[in-house]
Write an enzyme that holds these catalytic residues in place. Structure first.
Site, mmCIF file in Angstrom:
data_model
loop_
_atom_site.group_PDB
_atom_site.id
_atom_site.type_symbol
_atom_site.label_atom_id
_atom_site.label_comp_id
_atom_site.label_asym_id
_atom_site.label_seq_id
_atom_site.Cartn_x
_atom_site.Cartn_y
_atom_site.Cartn_z
ATOM 1 N N GLN A 9 0.704 -1.304 0.402
ATOM 2 C CA GLN A 9 0.536 -0.134 0.328
ATOM 3 C C GLN A 9 1.214 1.481 -0.507
ATOM 4 O OE1 GLN A 9 -3.223 -0.832 2.255
ATOM 5 N NE2 GLN A 9 -4.139 1.444 1.898
ATOM 6 N N SER A 94 3.265 -6.787 2.428
ATOM 7 C CA SER A 94 2.284 -6.642 2.929
ATOM 8 C C SER A 94 1.741 -7.371 1.812
ATOM 9 C CB SER A 94 1.947 -5.210 3.570
ATOM 10 O OG SER A 94 0.607 -4.929 4.251
ATOM 11 N N LEU A 95 0.487 -6.156 1.438
ATOM 12 C CA LEU A 95 -0.826 -6.861 1.024
ATOM 13 C C LEU A 95 -0.091 -7.572 -0.788
ATOM 14 C CD1 LEU A 95 -1.461 -5.588 -2.284
ATOM 15 C CD2 LEU A 95 -1.862 -3.257 -0.945
ATOM 16 N N ARG A 119 -10.007 -7.787 3.492
ATOM 17 C CA ARG A 119 -8.725 -7.587 3.883
ATOM 18 C C ARG A 119 -8.854 -6.408 4.905
ATOM 19 N NH1 ARG A 119 -3.147 -6.285 3.274
ATOM 20 N NH2 ARG A 119 -2.173 -7.473 4.607
#
Length: 311
Positions: A9, A94-95, A119
């Protein structure tokens, strides 16, 4: 050796994917499949904004994934490239770990989009707006930053969320505690410390409700063994077993993103080339972590064509 890596992100921007979509039917197929999976014209939001809506976690996460997968799919389909033939590992920040799993065939595209929507919504809902915060502590090593977070907690939550690169650690938690960490960092030798413009305190124990939501969502997901091992954020180690990946993705919601250690481990395993799809965020981090490595960012059709010739 080579690793394909995928951003997290913060790499979202209005206009993302627009030129790629205009140039390639393969990219348009990816964006259409994600739109249909979410029941939303996400590709239009990516192309046209508004920026405030694109920045919402529930939109930003699937958008960043879709953009990166579109870039990879164009390379694969139009360049005749197979990921399993050209990369020994995949990893994501992360994502981006979900994007990496999708890229390596462990998750289908539509399922990845739906999981990231869940999520994003769960992470946003876990903590009321204004009660949490994240801050970047620059110029301190990870242990020093972790100690500052522990000392700043004072009964609240303040934890090391992202170990991004040498001297770049992000802490996350209760707003007042994170603000205390910023002040502590300034007096303990940090070069700079600043609050980040985020909507929730990601990757800390305040995200426990989101972890439970992802545990439920992942339990019903069709998750298979990836074509190549993925370096997991929470262990900084390669994993190729679907059941283990499922468990680690749940732990990832509240756990530290160990990106520095992941890149160090890949470099130690022999990876000399890191190719980032759909962003230009991870390349500079890789160069700081592994100065001898060669990072490449693939965003445009020209980038894809150049990489296709080079692989």
């Amino acid at each position: 050796m080579r690793a394909f890596i995928f951003p997290g992100q913060g790499s979202q921007t209005v206009g993302m994917g627009q030129a790629l979509s205009a140039a390639s039917a393969v990219a348009r197929e990816v964006f259409q499949e994600v739109d249909e999976a979410l029941g939303q014209h996400l590709s239009r939001l990516m192309a046209e904004g508004p920026a405030e809506e694109l920045m919402l976690t529930e939109n930003a996460q699937p958008a960043i994934m879709a953009n990166a997968i579109a870039t990879l799919r164009v390379l694969e389909r139009e360049g005749g490239i197979r990921l399993a033939d050209k990369a020994e590992f995949v990893a994501g920040h992360s994502l981006g770990e979900y994007t990496a799993l999708c890229a390596a065939g462990a998750l289908g595209l539509a399922e990845t989009a739906r999981l990231l929507r869940i999520r994003g919504q769960a992470m946003q809902a876990a903590v009321p707006v204004g009660e949490g915060a994240m801050a970047a502590l620059l110029g301190l090593d990870f242990e020093a930053a972790r100690q500052i977070a522990a000392d700043a907690a004072e009964g609240e939550v303040c934890e090391a969320a992202n170990d991004n690169a040498p001297g770049q650690v992000v802490v996350s938690g209760s707003k007042a505690a994170v603000e205390r960490a910023v002040e502590l960092a300034k007096v303990r030798g940090g070069k700079r410390a600043m609050l980040l413009p985020v909507s929730a305190p990601f990757h800390c124990s305040l995200m426990e409700p989101a972890a439970r939501a992802m545990e439920k969502a992942l339990a019903g997901a069709d998750l298979r063994a990836p074509l190549v091992p993925v370096y997991a954020n929470v262990t900084a180690a390669p994993v190729a077993d679907a059941a283990t990946i499922r468990t680690l993705l749940v732990e990832q919601v509240t756990g530290t993103v160990r990106w520095r250690e992941s890149v160090e481990a890949m470099a130690a395993a022999g990876v000399a080339e890191f190719i980032e799809f759909g962003g230009k965020v991870l390349g500079p981090m890789v160069k700081r972590i592994a100065p001898d490595a060669t990072p490449t960012s693939i965003v445009t059709m020209d980038d894809i064509e150049a990489l296709s010739k080079a692989l």
